[in-house]
Design a protein around this motif. Sequence first.
Motif, PDB file in Angstrom:
ATOM      1  N   ASP A   1       0.852  -1.188   0.000  1.00 39.66           N
ATOM      2  CA  ASP A   1       0.000   0.000   0.000  1.00 39.66           C
ATOM      3  C   ASP A   1       0.889   1.240   0.000  1.00 39.66           C
ATOM      4  O   ASP A   1       1.673   1.444   0.922  1.00 39.66           O
ATOM      5  N   TYR A   2       0.779   2.041  -1.036  1.00 35.39           N
ATOM      6  CA  TYR A   2       1.543   3.281  -1.132  1.00 35.39           C
ATOM      7  C   TYR A   2       0.601   4.476  -1.031  1.00 35.39           C
ATOM      8  O   TYR A   2       0.688   5.426  -1.798  1.00 35.39           O
TER       9      TYR A   2
ATOM     10  N   PRO B   1       8.408  14.655 -13.150  1.00 42.95           N
ATOM     11  CA  PRO B   1       9.387  15.168 -12.179  1.00 42.95           C
ATOM     12  C   PRO B   1       8.993  14.904 -10.719  1.00 42.95           C
ATOM     13  O   PRO B   1       9.851  14.639  -9.880  1.00 42.95           O
ATOM     14  N   THR B   2       7.699  14.926 -10.415  1.00 42.48           N
ATOM     15  CA  THR B   2       7.261  14.596  -9.053  1.00 42.48           C
ATOM     16  C   THR B   2       7.546  13.134  -8.750  1.00 42.48           C
ATOM     17  O   THR B   2       7.995  12.797  -7.646  1.00 42.48           O
TER      18      THR B   2
ATOM     19  N   ILE C   1       9.982  11.730  -5.734  1.00 40.86           N
ATOM     20  CA  ILE C   1       9.593  10.704  -4.764  1.00 40.86           C
ATOM     21  C   ILE C   1      10.656   9.614  -4.722  1.00 40.86           C
ATOM     22  O   ILE C   1      11.056   9.170  -3.647  1.00 40.86           O
ATOM     23  N   TYR C   2      11.125   9.206  -5.880  1.00 44.05           N
ATOM     24  CA  TYR C   2      12.176   8.184  -5.906  1.00 44.05           C
ATOM     25  C   TYR C   2      13.455   8.682  -5.240  1.00 44.05           C
ATOM     26  O   TYR C   2      14.069   7.976  -4.439  1.00 44.05           O
ATOM     27  N   LEU C   3      13.863   9.892  -5.553  1.00 42.76           N
ATOM     28  CA  LEU C   3      15.112  10.421  -5.004  1.00 42.76           C
ATOM     29  C   LEU C   3      15.044  10.587  -3.483  1.00 42.76           C
ATOM     30  O   LEU C   3      16.051  10.423  -2.803  1.00 42.76           O
TER      31      LEU C   3
ATOM     32  N   ALA D   1       7.119   3.707  -8.909  1.00 46.45           N
ATOM     33  CA  ALA D   1       6.090   3.022  -9.700  1.00 46.45           C
ATOM     34  C   ALA D   1       4.694   3.396  -9.205  1.00 46.45           C
ATOM     35  O   ALA D   1       3.775   3.566 -10.013  1.00 46.45           O
ATOM     36  N   ALA D   2       4.522   3.529  -7.898  1.00 48.81           N
ATOM     37  CA  ALA D   2       3.224   3.926  -7.343  1.00 48.81           C
ATOM     38  C   ALA D   2       2.850   5.329  -7.813  1.00 48.81           C
ATOM     39  O   ALA D   2       1.680   5.600  -8.107  1.00 48.81           O
ATOM     40  N   ALA D   3       3.824   6.213  -7.892  1.00 53.65           N
ATOM     41  CA  ALA D   3       3.556   7.571  -8.362  1.00 53.65           C
ATOM     42  C   ALA D   3       3.159   7.566  -9.840  1.00 53.65           C
ATOM     43  O   ALA D   3       2.216   8.253 -10.246  1.00 53.65           O
TER      44      ALA D   3
END
Length: 73
Positions: free
Chosen positions: A18-19, A45-46, A50-52, A61-63
């Motif tokens: 769950d993200y 870019p968002t 999130i990854y960074l 991936a969830a984003a």
Amino acid sequence: MPSHRVHRFFSKLLLGADYGWVDRYMDRPYKYLGKRHRLLRHDIPTCVRIYLRTRDPKAFAAAVLHLLLDGVL
């Protein structure tokens, strides 16, 4: 657009977790922009930000999944 419940369902189904925090982060501008909230935080870019911040490829991936479900991508 899909509710956070739908977003969480697909995150669990496709990513195994769950993200919901990703969805809440991306949709936070809803509080002051209403339906126009997708003008902010609904872009690649968002997702990269999130990854960074997390170094979690599944959060990225969830984003991206959030964007797909919202019809932005």
